[in-house]
Design a protein around this motif. Structure first.
Motif, PDB file in Angstrom:
ATOM      1  N   LEU A  81       0.826  -1.194   0.000  1.00 31.43           N
ATOM      2  CA  LEU A  81       0.000   0.000   0.000  1.00 31.43           C
ATOM      3  C   LEU A  81       0.863   1.246   0.000  1.00 31.43           C
ATOM      4  CD1 LEU A  81      -2.937  -1.007   2.350  1.00 31.43           C
ATOM      5  CD2 LEU A  81      -2.756  -1.203  -0.113  1.00 31.43           C
ATOM      6  N   GLY A  82       2.110   1.092   0.442  1.00 30.95           N
ATOM      7  CA  GLY A  82       3.142   2.079   0.141  1.00 30.95           C
ATOM      8  C   GLY A  82       3.071   3.369   0.907  1.00 30.95           C
ATOM      9  N   LYS A  83       2.894   4.468   0.188  1.00 27.95           N
ATOM     10  CA  LYS A  83       3.161   5.805   0.712  1.00 27.95           C
ATOM     11  C   LYS A  83       2.047   6.371   1.588  1.00 27.95           C
ATOM     12  CE  LYS A  83       5.700   6.760  -3.581  1.00 27.95           C
ATOM     13  NZ  LYS A  83       5.723   7.583  -4.812  1.00 27.95           N
ATOM     14  N   CYS A 125     -12.888   6.998   8.831  1.00 30.10           N
ATOM     15  CA  CYS A 125     -11.858   5.980   9.043  1.00 30.10           C
ATOM     16  C   CYS A 125     -10.894   5.991   7.865  1.00 30.10           C
ATOM     17  CB  CYS A 125     -12.469   4.594   9.216  1.00 30.10           C
ATOM     18  SG  CYS A 125     -13.146   3.867   7.708  1.00 30.10           S
ATOM     19  N   SER A 126      -9.734   5.408   8.094  1.00 29.37           N
ATOM     20  CA  SER A 126      -8.729   5.291   7.044  1.00 29.37           C
ATOM     21  C   SER A 126      -9.063   4.095   6.156  1.00 29.37           C
ATOM     22  CB  SER A 126      -7.340   5.104   7.658  1.00 29.37           C
ATOM     23  OG  SER A 126      -6.407   4.676   6.683  1.00 29.37           O
ATOM     24  N   SER A 127      -9.374   4.354   4.888  1.00 27.35           N
ATOM     25  CA  SER A 127      -9.613   3.235   3.977  1.00 27.35           C
ATOM     26  C   SER A 127      -8.331   2.464   3.713  1.00 27.35           C
ATOM     27  CB  SER A 127     -10.219   3.728   2.663  1.00 27.35           C
ATOM     28  OG  SER A 127      -9.385   4.677   2.018  1.00 27.35           O
ATOM     29  N   VAL A 128      -7.184   3.126   3.927  1.00 27.82           N
ATOM     30  CA  VAL A 128      -5.895   2.431   3.799  1.00 27.82           C
ATOM     31  C   VAL A 128      -5.772   1.367   4.886  1.00 27.82           C
ATOM     32  CG1 VAL A 128      -3.414   2.736   3.544  1.00 27.82           C
ATOM     33  CG2 VAL A 128      -4.936   4.627   2.982  1.00 27.82           C
ATOM     34  N   ALA A 129      -6.178   1.719   6.111  1.00 28.55           N
ATOM     35  CA  ALA A 129      -6.132   0.754   7.211  1.00 28.55           C
ATOM     36  C   ALA A 129      -7.084  -0.411   6.957  1.00 28.55           C
ATOM     37  CB  ALA A 129      -6.469   1.446   8.524  1.00 28.55           C
ATOM     38  N   VAL A 130      -8.280  -0.103   6.441  1.00 28.34           N
ATOM     39  CA  VAL A 130      -9.245  -1.148   6.112  1.00 28.34           C
ATOM     40  C   VAL A 130      -8.663  -2.085   5.059  1.00 28.34           C
ATOM     41  CG1 VAL A 130     -11.485  -1.593   5.025  1.00 28.34           C
ATOM     42  CG2 VAL A 130     -11.266   0.190   6.770  1.00 28.34           C
ATOM     43  N   ALA A 131      -8.095  -1.511   4.004  1.00 22.88           N
ATOM     44  CA  ALA A 131      -7.519  -2.326   2.927  1.00 22.88           C
ATOM     45  C   ALA A 131      -6.336  -3.142   3.417  1.00 22.88           C
ATOM     46  CB  ALA A 131      -7.101  -1.426   1.766  1.00 22.88           C
ATOM     47  N   GLU A 185      -5.838  -4.274   6.427  1.00 27.99           N
ATOM     48  CA  GLU A 185      -6.342  -5.385   7.236  1.00 27.99           C
ATOM     49  C   GLU A 185      -6.899  -6.498   6.362  1.00 27.99           C
ATOM     50  OE1 GLU A 185      -7.572  -7.340  10.909  1.00 27.99           O
ATOM     51  OE2 GLU A 185      -6.006  -5.945  10.288  1.00 27.99           O
ATOM     52  N   ILE A 186      -7.591  -6.130   5.291  1.00 27.95           N
ATOM     53  CA  ILE A 186      -8.120  -7.149   4.373  1.00 27.95           C
ATOM     54  C   ILE A 186      -6.983  -7.874   3.671  1.00 27.95           C
ATOM     55  CG2 ILE A 186      -9.470  -7.494   2.264  1.00 27.95           C
ATOM     56  CD1 ILE A 186     -11.281  -5.193   3.200  1.00 27.95           C
ATOM     57  N   ARG A 187      -5.977  -7.139   3.251  1.00 23.22           N
ATOM     58  CA  ARG A 187      -4.838  -7.787   2.597  1.00 23.22           C
ATOM     59  C   ARG A 187      -4.140  -8.751   3.547  1.00 23.22           C
ATOM     60  NH1 ARG A 187       0.550  -4.660   0.688  1.00 23.22           N
ATOM     61  NH2 ARG A 187       0.490  -4.258   2.931  1.00 23.22           N
ATOM     62  N   ARG A 188      -4.067  -8.387   4.834  1.00 22.02           N
ATOM     63  CA  ARG A 188      -3.371  -9.216   5.824  1.00 22.02           C
ATOM     64  C   ARG A 188      -4.164 -10.475   6.174  1.00 22.02           C
ATOM     65  NH1 ARG A 188      -3.251 -10.040  11.240  1.00 22.02           N
ATOM     66  NH2 ARG A 188      -5.040  -8.649  11.590  1.00 22.02           N
ATOM     67  N   THR A 189      -5.485 -10.310   6.325  1.00 24.34           N
ATOM     68  CA  THR A 189      -6.307 -11.422   6.821  1.00 24.34           C
ATOM     69  C   THR A 189      -7.039 -12.192   5.729  1.00 24.34           C
ATOM     70  OG1 THR A 189      -8.197  -9.946   7.179  1.00 24.34           O
ATOM     71  CG2 THR A 189      -6.645 -10.251   9.024  1.00 24.34           C
ATOM     72  N   ARG A 190      -7.377 -11.508   4.634  1.00 24.10           N
ATOM     73  CA  ARG A 190      -8.101 -12.149   3.538  1.00 24.10           C
ATOM     74  C   ARG A 190      -7.535 -11.687   2.205  1.00 24.10           C
ATOM     75  NH1 ARG A 190     -13.042 -14.560   4.207  1.00 24.10           N
ATOM     76  NH2 ARG A 190     -12.555 -15.243   2.078  1.00 24.10           N
ATOM     77  N   PRO A 191      -6.325 -12.112   1.882  1.00 24.57           N
ATOM     78  CA  PRO A 191      -5.718 -11.667   0.618  1.00 24.57           C
ATOM     79  C   PRO A 191      -6.544 -12.030  -0.605  1.00 24.57           C
ATOM     80  CG  PRO A 191      -4.478 -13.492   1.601  1.00 24.57           C
ATOM     81  CD  PRO A 191      -5.451 -13.022   2.635  1.00 24.57           C
ATOM     82  N   ASP A 192      -7.342 -13.092  -0.512  1.00 22.59           N
ATOM     83  CA  ASP A 192      -8.198 -13.457  -1.639  1.00 22.59           C
ATOM     84  C   ASP A 192      -9.246 -12.380  -1.900  1.00 22.59           C
ATOM     85  OD1 ASP A 192      -9.251 -14.190   0.914  1.00 22.59           O
ATOM     86  OD2 ASP A 192     -10.746 -15.495  -0.042  1.00 22.59           O
ATOM     87  N   LEU A 193      -9.803 -11.810  -0.834  1.00 20.49           N
ATOM     88  CA  LEU A 193     -10.803 -10.754  -1.001  1.00 20.49           C
ATOM     89  C   LEU A 193     -10.153  -9.425  -1.372  1.00 20.49           C
ATOM     90  CD1 LEU A 193     -13.337 -11.531   1.871  1.00 20.49           C
ATOM     91  CD2 LEU A 193     -13.294 -12.361  -0.499  1.00 20.49           C
ATOM     92  N   PHE A 194      -8.935  -9.213  -0.930  1.00 24.28           N
ATOM     93  CA  PHE A 194      -8.187  -8.028  -1.371  1.00 24.28           C
ATOM     94  C   PHE A 194      -8.051  -8.043  -2.885  1.00 24.28           C
ATOM     95  CE2 PHE A 194      -4.215  -5.690  -2.239  1.00 24.28           C
ATOM     96  CZ  PHE A 194      -4.445  -4.522  -1.537  1.00 24.28           C
ATOM     97  N   ASP A 195      -7.769  -9.224  -3.450  1.00 27.04           N
ATOM     98  CA  ASP A 195      -7.690  -9.356  -4.909  1.00 27.04           C
ATOM     99  C   ASP A 195      -9.039  -9.058  -5.557  1.00 27.04           C
ATOM    100  OD1 ASP A 195      -5.035 -10.054  -4.798  1.00 27.04           O
ATOM    101  OD2 ASP A 195      -5.360 -12.194  -5.127  1.00 27.04           O
ATOM    102  N   VAL A 196     -10.115  -9.567  -4.972  1.00 31.10           N
ATOM    103  CA  VAL A 196     -11.454  -9.361  -5.528  1.00 31.10           C
ATOM    104  C   VAL A 196     -11.783  -7.873  -5.589  1.00 31.10           C
ATOM    105  CG1 VAL A 196     -13.923  -9.685  -5.067  1.00 31.10           C
ATOM    106  CG2 VAL A 196     -12.343 -11.616  -4.857  1.00 31.10           C
ATOM    107  N   LEU A 197     -11.424  -7.135  -4.550  1.00 29.90           N
ATOM    108  CA  LEU A 197     -11.744  -5.709  -4.472  1.00 29.90           C
ATOM    109  C   LEU A 197     -10.923  -4.868  -5.445  1.00 29.90           C
ATOM    110  CD1 LEU A 197     -12.112  -5.644  -0.620  1.00 29.90           C
ATOM    111  CD2 LEU A 197     -13.940  -5.057  -2.236  1.00 29.90           C
ATOM    112  N   VAL A 204     -13.010  -1.328  -6.339  1.00 26.15           N
ATOM    113  CA  VAL A 204     -13.114  -0.632  -5.055  1.00 26.15           C
ATOM    114  C   VAL A 204     -11.732  -0.173  -4.595  1.00 26.15           C
ATOM    115  CG1 VAL A 204     -13.783  -0.881  -2.619  1.00 26.15           C
ATOM    116  CG2 VAL A 204     -15.201  -1.901  -4.422  1.00 26.15           C
ATOM    117  N   PHE A 205     -10.698  -0.998  -4.790  1.00 29.90           N
ATOM    118  CA  PHE A 205      -9.322  -0.664  -4.413  1.00 29.90           C
ATOM    119  C   PHE A 205      -8.454  -0.558  -5.661  1.00 29.90           C
ATOM    120  CE2 PHE A 205      -9.622  -3.300  -0.201  1.00 29.90           C
ATOM    121  CZ  PHE A 205     -10.423  -2.336   0.362  1.00 29.90           C
TER     122      PHE A 205
END
Length: 350
Positions: free
Chosen positions: A6-8, A170-176, A178-190, A214-215
């Motif tokens: 997610l970077g910068k 809220c920070s959408s970066v933090a939401v994303a 967390e999804i990447r960390r816990t559900r990388p499959d859904l991070f890909d879907v988004l 979405v992302f």
């Protein structure tokens, strides 16, 4: 899909906002006087909101704070509040002129609907966001976490409600993250395209829906666009593919994390507040409110959607709604179906 960092961008949590000096600036007496003098200069020159320019609203002290605001929006938390402008001494028209003048010193206002409105009135007009044409900001209902269709959304508080109407974000970066960390499959879907409803904002000849993820991540900068109701509404078109089980699961996860107190915080507005949010990295919401009975006491905020010069380059996947993805471009908003700009919202016109 290869995961890119997610970077910068800063994935903040509520504890990161405890130092309010980082994101709330109380206007100094010199800055308040600067605004007042700029208003008087504009009035002396006979300027109305339709004819006001940056030069005819001559701020000399406040621009340093406005520049810091724009920088913090893009390079820090993605939110900033200016607090403490006295609203009582001014008429409604003078407050509109002040807000428009400040906006001119920050960037370019974009239209908030196909009606051409560039200065929106956020108040209860008796509408419901659940109807086909209803706009959430014209109701007193609670509004779920979402983004607006611009780089920056700003609110100027004239009057608050009798109770309720709390602003959540809220920070959408933090939401994303967390999804990447816990559900990388859904991070890909988004990161893959969803079908979205234009909600009547399509151009003549266009289909009433479009595709957008979405992302997205571009050049190390994250961006999320999130209006769940617009994705769900697109399902009314029979030619639009049905949402898959994993898409529905991903959407539910975004909403549940944003709504989780671990990720969001809130504030109660005060008259004279200016709130600025970077839509690419912050989701916002609002609780339901109870208004005053007297018309001249009812909750009333003004809203600007702004393009500012230091915005990020967006991924091509965001082009349908933003049209121009280049950093610093004037983009977003909804192309007007009229050449006339609207500076005051009237419910009967929407």
């Amino acid at each position: 899909m290869t995961h890119r960092p997610l970077g910068k961008d800063i994935a903040w949590l509520p504890a990161d906002l405890e130092d309010q000096d980082r994101w709330i600036h109380v206007l100094t007496p010199a800055e308040i006087a600067d605004v007042d003098q700029a208003l008087k200069a504009a009035q002396k020159a006979g300027r109305s909101i339709e004819t006001l320019t940056r030069e005819s609203f001559p701020l000399t002290v406040l621009p340093e704070t406005l520049q810091r605001t724009v920088d913090r929006l893009e390079n820090d938390l993605g939110l900033y509040v200016l607090r403490g402008l006295p609203v009582e001494p001014y008429t409604k028209d003078e407050l509109r002129l002040i807000y428009w003048g400040i906006g001119l010193h920050m960037g370019t206002a974009v239209t908030q609907s196909f009606k051409g409105d560039v200065l929106g009135d956020v108040k209860d007009f008796g509408q419901s966001a659940s109807t086909a044409s209803g706009r959430g900001y014209m109701s007193k209902e609670d509004l779920g976490f979402h983004t607006d269709t611009s780089d920056i959304v700003s609110l100027f508080v004239l009057r608050t409600a009798k109770s309720g109407g709390r602003s959540l974000f809220c920070s959408s970066v933090a939401v994303a993250d967390e999804i990447r960390r816990t559900r990388p499959d859904l991070f890909d879907v988004l990161q893959q395209p969803f079908f979205w409803h234009w909600k009547g904002h399509e151009q003549p000849g266009e289909k009433p829906y479009y595709q957008q993820p979405v992302f997205t991540i571009r050049d190390g900068k994250f961006s999320s666009r999130w209006v769940a109701t617009h994705i769900l509404s697109a399902q009314e078109f029979p030619e639009v593919p049905r949402l898959s089980d994993v898409q529905i699961e991903a959407m539910k996860l975004v909403n549940s994390l944003a709504s989780d107190p671990r990720f969001h915080t809130s504030m109660m507005f005060e008259p004279g507040d200016f709130q600025f949010l970077n839509n690419h990295v912050v989701y916002h919401a609002r609780t339901e409110f109870e208004d005053w009975d007297e018309p001249d006491r009812k909750r009333h905020l003004l809203r600007l959607w702004l393009s500012v010069p230091n915005t990020r380059t967006l991924d091509e996947g965001m082009k349908a709604i933003y049209r121009d993805v280049n950093g610093g471009a004037v983009r977003g908003g909804f192309p007007s179906h009229t050449d006339q700009l609207v500076f005051e919202t009237k419910a009967s016109e929407f």
